[in-house]
Motif scaffolding. Structure first.
Motif, PDB file in Angstrom:
ATOM      1  N   MET A 118       0.827  -1.211   0.000  1.00 11.73           N
ATOM      2  CA  MET A 118       0.000   0.000   0.000  1.00 11.73           C
ATOM      3  C   MET A 118       0.860   1.259   0.000  1.00 11.73           C
ATOM      4  N   TYR A 119       2.008   1.191   0.671  1.00 10.47           N
ATOM      5  CA  TYR A 119       2.914   2.333   0.671  1.00 10.47           C
ATOM      6  C   TYR A 119       3.403   2.627  -0.744  1.00 10.47           C
ATOM      7  N   LEU A 120       3.794   1.584  -1.461  1.00  6.66           N
ATOM      8  CA  LEU A 120       4.272   1.780  -2.840  1.00  6.66           C
ATOM      9  C   LEU A 120       3.158   2.308  -3.736  1.00  6.66           C
ATOM     10  N   THR A 121       1.942   1.825  -3.524  1.00  4.03           N
ATOM     11  CA  THR A 121       0.814   2.263  -4.348  1.00  4.03           C
ATOM     12  C   THR A 121       0.487   3.726  -4.108  1.00  4.03           C
ATOM     13  N   ILE A 122       0.396   4.127  -2.849  1.00  2.00           N
ATOM     14  CA  ILE A 122       0.041   5.514  -2.552  1.00  2.00           C
ATOM     15  C   ILE A 122       1.180   6.459  -2.906  1.00  2.00           C
ATOM     16  N   TRP A 139      -5.743   9.656   3.844  1.00  3.48           N
ATOM     17  CA  TRP A 139      -5.182   8.306   3.787  1.00  3.48           C
ATOM     18  C   TRP A 139      -3.871   8.228   4.572  1.00  3.48           C
ATOM     19  N   MET A 140      -3.026   9.229   4.403  1.00  2.00           N
ATOM     20  CA  MET A 140      -1.754   9.226   5.101  1.00  2.00           C
ATOM     21  C   MET A 140      -1.957   9.298   6.617  1.00  2.00           C
ATOM     22  N   GLU A 141      -2.907  10.094   7.062  1.00  2.00           N
ATOM     23  CA  GLU A 141      -3.213  10.163   8.495  1.00  2.00           C
ATOM     24  C   GLU A 141      -3.694   8.810   9.015  1.00  2.00           C
ATOM     25  N   GLN A 142      -4.603   8.190   8.266  1.00  2.00           N
ATOM     26  CA  GLN A 142      -5.137   6.901   8.695  1.00  2.00           C
ATOM     27  C   GLN A 142      -4.064   5.817   8.674  1.00  2.00           C
ATOM     28  N   THR A 143      -3.122   5.919   7.756  1.00  2.00           N
ATOM     29  CA  THR A 143      -2.030   4.945   7.721  1.00  2.00           C
ATOM     30  C   THR A 143      -1.218   5.003   9.003  1.00  2.00           C
ATOM     31  N   GLY A 144      -0.909   6.222   9.450  1.00  2.00           N
ATOM     32  CA  GLY A 144      -0.186   6.361  10.708  1.00  2.00           C
ATOM     33  C   GLY A 144      -0.970   5.807  11.886  1.00  2.00           C
ATOM     34  N   GLU A 145      -2.272   6.057  11.892  1.00  2.00           N
ATOM     35  CA  GLU A 145      -3.126   5.538  12.964  1.00  2.00           C
ATOM     36  C   GLU A 145      -3.193   4.011  12.923  1.00  2.00           C
ATOM     37  N   ARG A 146      -3.276   3.462  11.709  1.00  2.00           N
ATOM     38  CA  ARG A 146      -3.347   1.998  11.575  1.00  2.00           C
ATOM     39  C   ARG A 146      -2.045   1.353  12.040  1.00  2.00           C
ATOM     40  N   GLU A 147      -0.915   1.946  11.693  1.00  2.00           N
ATOM     41  CA  GLU A 147       0.366   1.385  12.096  1.00  2.00           C
ATOM     42  C   GLU A 147       0.549   1.443  13.608  1.00  2.00           C
ATOM     43  N   GLN A 148       0.082   2.522  14.236  1.00  2.00           N
ATOM     44  CA  GLN A 148       0.176   2.612  15.688  1.00  2.00           C
ATOM     45  C   GLN A 148      -0.739   1.576  16.351  1.00  2.00           C
ATOM     46  N   ALA A 149      -1.927   1.389  15.790  1.00  3.49           N
ATOM     47  CA  ALA A 149      -2.834   0.383  16.331  1.00  3.49           C
ATOM     48  C   ALA A 149      -2.237  -1.019  16.195  1.00  3.49           C
ATOM     49  N   ARG A 150      -1.568  -1.269  15.091  1.00  2.00           N
ATOM     50  CA  ARG A 150      -0.911  -2.570  14.903  1.00  2.00           C
ATOM     51  C   ARG A 150       0.184  -2.779  15.950  1.00  2.00           C
ATOM     52  N   LEU A 151       0.959  -1.731  16.213  1.00  2.00           N
ATOM     53  CA  LEU A 151       2.006  -1.834  17.236  1.00  2.00           C
ATOM     54  C   LEU A 151       1.401  -2.133  18.608  1.00  2.00           C
ATOM     55  N   ASP A 152       0.280  -1.506  18.900  1.00  2.00           N
ATOM     56  CA  ASP A 152      -0.402  -1.779  20.166  1.00  2.00           C
ATOM     57  C   ASP A 152      -0.864  -3.228  20.230  1.00  2.00           C
ATOM     58  N   ARG A 153      -1.315  -3.747  19.069  1.00  2.00           N
ATOM     59  CA  ARG A 153      -1.817  -5.133  19.044  1.00  2.00           C
ATOM     60  C   ARG A 153      -0.703  -6.144  19.257  1.00  2.00           C
ATOM     61  N   ILE A 154       0.472  -5.902  18.731  1.00  2.00           N
ATOM     62  CA  ILE A 154       1.524  -6.916  18.747  1.00  2.00           C
ATOM     63  C   ILE A 154       2.606  -6.685  19.792  1.00  2.00           C
ATOM     64  N   HIS A 155       2.523  -5.574  20.553  1.00  2.00           N
ATOM     65  CA  HIS A 155       3.650  -5.233  21.414  1.00  2.00           C
ATOM     66  C   HIS A 155       3.914  -6.265  22.507  1.00  2.00           C
ATOM     67  N   SER A 156       2.888  -7.029  22.883  1.00  2.00           N
ATOM     68  CA  SER A 156       3.068  -8.029  23.942  1.00  2.00           C
ATOM     69  C   SER A 156       3.196  -9.447  23.389  1.00  2.00           C
ATOM     70  N   ALA A 157       3.518  -9.557  22.096  1.00  2.00           N
ATOM     71  CA  ALA A 157       3.565 -10.886  21.470  1.00  2.00           C
ATOM     72  C   ALA A 157       4.608 -11.790  22.114  1.00  2.00           C
ATOM     73  N   GLU A 158       5.709 -11.233  22.586  1.00  2.00           N
ATOM     74  CA  GLU A 158       6.776 -12.042  23.177  1.00  2.00           C
ATOM     75  C   GLU A 158       6.704 -12.072  24.694  1.00  2.00           C
ATOM     76  N   GLY A 159       5.641 -11.513  25.264  1.00  2.00           N
ATOM     77  CA  GLY A 159       5.512 -11.499  26.719  1.00  2.00           C
ATOM     78  C   GLY A 159       6.215 -10.295  27.329  1.00  2.00           C
ATOM     79  N   LEU A 160       5.663  -9.812  28.431  1.00  2.00           N
ATOM     80  CA  LEU A 160       6.206  -8.625  29.085  1.00  2.00           C
ATOM     81  C   LEU A 160       7.012  -8.938  30.336  1.00  2.00           C
TER      82      LEU A 160
END
Length: 259
Positions: A118-122, A139-160
């Motif tokens: 999507m980055y290459l396309t936009i 779109w660019m604003e929402q991309t930043g929001e989506r990436e931050q939400a993804r980081l929140d989702r996966i930040h505890s994947a390896e345990g805290l």
């Protein structure tokens, strides 16, 4: 097992337990148990906050994907079609291989490949009209929001909880259980002694299991986080595309893997 150990030790224990001063021994045990409970409770609160952050991140990411689908429709025709297909593949990838990697704790250092597409396309887009330019900015604003939400989702994947802390917790747990064995008293009833050891063991074990649960929010099991929000977003996207009569052919299979 610990109840059995208590009953075995009780057979050879002196009358009144191994402690000559039961009040002093109880006071020391209170310090041990209280310190352990406070430490464990504090860690559980932190782990729960991480669990809740991962859950909120998954829901936010799914909502933003649905919003970006609508934003994409205001971009130039070719770009809109490509981004729409890539968004669908992004969502499928989150539900499929990306979530499977989360369960294995192997996603923290990788990216969603469709995010890169999507980055290459936009980047290649050339918005001309005011509506297209506004959609591009959004779109660019929402991309930043989506990436931050993804980081929140996966930040505890390896345990805290780090390994040294786990070692400390289990060491204190063992010390408390061994200490409890010194309260073995043949003058007390077997049921009473078993209840004494069993209740302490059960409570501490339950708290440790709860900590393990919150420390691994994406692991497969009852109550663990699932890609429910993104699955709902996929259904919403399909309904929206059908409503507007858009015949989309995403560049991926049902698992979000590129064709």
């Amino acid at each position: 097992m610990m109840i059995t150990a208590m009953l075995l030790v009780r057979r050879r224990a002196p009358a009144g337990s191994y402690f000559s001063d039961g009040d002093r021994a109880s006071g020391v045990f209170g310090v041990l148990a209280t310190g352990f409970s406070v430490l464990l409770g504090f860690i559980i609160v932190i782990a729960f906050q991480s669990y809740d952050e991962s859950r909120a991140g998954a829901e936010a990411e799914a909502a933003i994907v649905a919003q970006q689908l609508e934003t994409a429709q205001f971009l130039p025709a070719g770009t809109a079609e490509d981004l729409t297909g890539q968004l669908v593949c992004y969502a499928r990838s989150v539900i499929g291989p990306q979530w499977a990697a989360l369960e294995r704790g192997q996603l923290s250092e990788s990216i969603n490949p469709w995010g890169g597409e999507m980055y290459l396309t936009i980047k290649a887009a050339d918005p001309q009209t005011p509506a297209e330019q506004s959609a591009y900015d959004r779109w660019m604003e929402q991309t930043g929001e989506r990436e931050q939400a993804r980081l929140d989702r996966i930040h505890s994947a390896e345990g805290l909880v780090p390994l040294p802390l786990w070692i400390a917790l289990f060491t204190i747990f063992v010390v408390i259980l061994v200490y409890m064995l010194f309260f073995a008293d043949p003058e007390e009833g077997a049921v009473t002694q078993g209840m004494l050891m069993g209740s302490v063991t059960l409570i501490i074990t339950a708290l440790l299991v709860l900590l393990v649960f919150f420390d691994n929010p994406h692991a497969a099991g009852v109550g663990q986080l699932r890609p429910t929000a993104m699955e709902r977003t996929i259904r919403i996207i399909d309904a929206e595309l059908d409503f507007v009569g858009l015949d989309l052919n995403p560049p991926c299979d049902s698992n979000g893997i590129a064709r």
